[in-house]
Each structure stands twice: as structure tokens, then as C-alpha cells.
Design a protein around this motif. Structure first.
Motif: not given
Length: 256
Positions: A91, A176, A179
């Protein structure tokens, strides 16, 4: 080997994991065919990250079995599992900020090349060619000689994923990928990732909170809640599931 007897790329059977009184994985069973793109959804603490950490060797399951391409991997460490063909992006991209995009790629390639060839020079011609080809696939050629510290967040995310592919993994785990990326950027970015991965012939498992991304880029969605898989099907079916709407997306209608 006939198609019906081909092993799954990833097979998890009866996975259990507890942290004290908290059950993070409660008899999780997941089979992922070769080449499939699967998204994992669930609120924080639902169990999806625990599952990914068990697959990548950062956590040891209390019970159960994990196979990669027909070979047992549960109990192995992260480096051994990486060597068997699992790569992971994060992430928050894990990059050397003072190095160029190309040099980050070459360091990743050296780390992913296995013990036999690790001591070859990082700037070996074949490594450079592979790194440049991957950077081109991710539309990063313009940034090849720029220091990572100068690159915007979305570009760093693409670079992190490109680095994960330097070892030609069988299974890629993305944490993710959109993100921190603006609404305007997320679909173009996922289009770039999707096109690049298509040419790499890699099975993809990604954790994602953005249901628009899940709907558009997944062949299949697996929803976690309280350490269990509560739905596992095509995106439209999973996102219309009442339990998923109640416990994951928060969109359940009054009266259900």
C-alpha cells in the motif's frame, strides 16, 4: 496434464489463525485458478490481510494447508515463498528514494534472481533490458532516470508493482493499488496496471476498498468478515449479497 487436472495456482484449505482471543482466520478455504484476477474485500480486521500474510509467509497458520501451483508452502519463510513464485506490492511503496527508477528496478531484479545468480552485476545487460521493458509496460519510460523522491505518488505505486514483476512471479499480490490516488487518476492507473499484467501471464490477487475498482477489474471477489469468507463469486453477485452489504460495503437497505 489435462485441463481438469491442472493444479490451482493457489489453494488454501482449512486455514486457521488466532491472536489470543481474536480469530483472524476461521477455516478459510480458497482455490484460485491459474490466470484469474481476484479481489479481496472486507473491513479492517476482517481477515483479508491475515490471509495474505499467511500466503506470503509473514504469518504461520495455526492449522491448514497452502499450496502454490501444487506445491506446499505453509510454514516457509517469506524469502523461500518469493523464490517459489509469489511477489507482493505494498500500500505504501517500498522504494529507495535516492535512487533512480531504473536502479530500483535493478536492485529488485538482483534480489529476485535467486541465490545462483545474485552475485551477477546488478547492471547486467539482460537485467537492464528486462527492467526497461517493464517500465515501458507501466508507462514509466519518461521517469527511468529520475530519482524516486521526485516522482508523484501514483508513479511510485506503478514502479513498486513493476519491481514486483522483475522476478517473473506466478502469483502477484497487490495491496490497495489505488489507495491515495485521486479519483481522476484511479481508472487510468488501473488500466495501465491491467494491460501490463495481461502481457505477463500472472495470476493476480489484490486487496481493495474501492468497490468501483473491484467491479471493473476483478474476475472474482472474495469477501471476508470476522475471519471467515462470507461470499465468493463474480463481482456483481458478491456486491449484491446482503451479508456483504451489511458487513463490508455498508449499503444494506432498511428492512434486511
Amino acid at each position: 496434464m489435462s485441463a481438469q487436472h491442472m493444479p490451482y495456482m493457489l489453494s488454501a484449505k482449512g486455514l486457521k489463525k488466532s491472536f489470543g482471543a481474536v480469530t483472524a482466520a476461521d477455516d478459510v478455504n480458497i482455490d484460485i485458478p491459474i490466470g484469474q484476477r481476484v479481489s479481496l474485500i472486507g473491513s479492517n480486521g476482517a481477515g483479508k490481510t491475515t490471509f495474505v500474510n499467511m500466503v506470503t509467509g509473514y504469518l504461520k497458520p495455526d492449522a491448514g494447508r497452502i499450496e502454490l501451483d501444487g506445491k506446499s508452502i505453509e510454514g516457509l519463510g517469506p524469502r523461500q515463498i518469493t523464490g517459489m513464485g509469489i511477489a507482493r506490492s505494498f500500500q505504501i511503496p517500498q522504494l529507495a528514494l535516492d535512487m533512480t527508477a531504473l536502479d530500483n528496478m535493478l536492485v529488485a531484479a538482483a534480489c529476485n534472481d535467486g541465490h545462483q545468480s545474485f552475485w551477477r552485476p546488478a547492471h547486467a545487460g539482460d537485467r537492464i533490458a528486462r527492467a526497461e521493458a517493464l517500465l515501458e509496460k507501466f508507462e514509466l519510460t519518461a521517469h527511468i532516470h529520475r530519482r524516486v523522491a521526485e516522482l508523484p505518488g501514483g508513479v511510485r505505486k506503478l514502479l513498486d508493482i513493476a519491481m514486483a514483476l522483475t522476478g517473473k512471479p506466478k502469483l502477484l499480490l497487490l495491496d490497495e493499488p489505488t489507495s491515495g490516488v485521486s479519483v481522476d487518476e484511479k481508472f487510468p492507473m488501473m488500466d495501465t496496471i491491467s494491460a501490463a499484467l495481461s502481457s505477463e501471464k500472472v495470476t493476480v490477487l489484490f486487496v481493495e476498498h474501492d468497490m468501483e475498482i473491484v467491479t471493473h477489474y476483478s474476475d472474482r471477489v472474495i469477501a471476508f468478515y470476522s475471519g471467515r469468507v462470507i461470499a465468493d463469486d463474480q463481482p456483481e453477485s458478491v456486491l449484491s449479497n446482503v451479508e456483504v452489504q451489511r458487513y463490508v460495503t455498508g449499503t444494506v437497505k432498511q428492512g434486511h
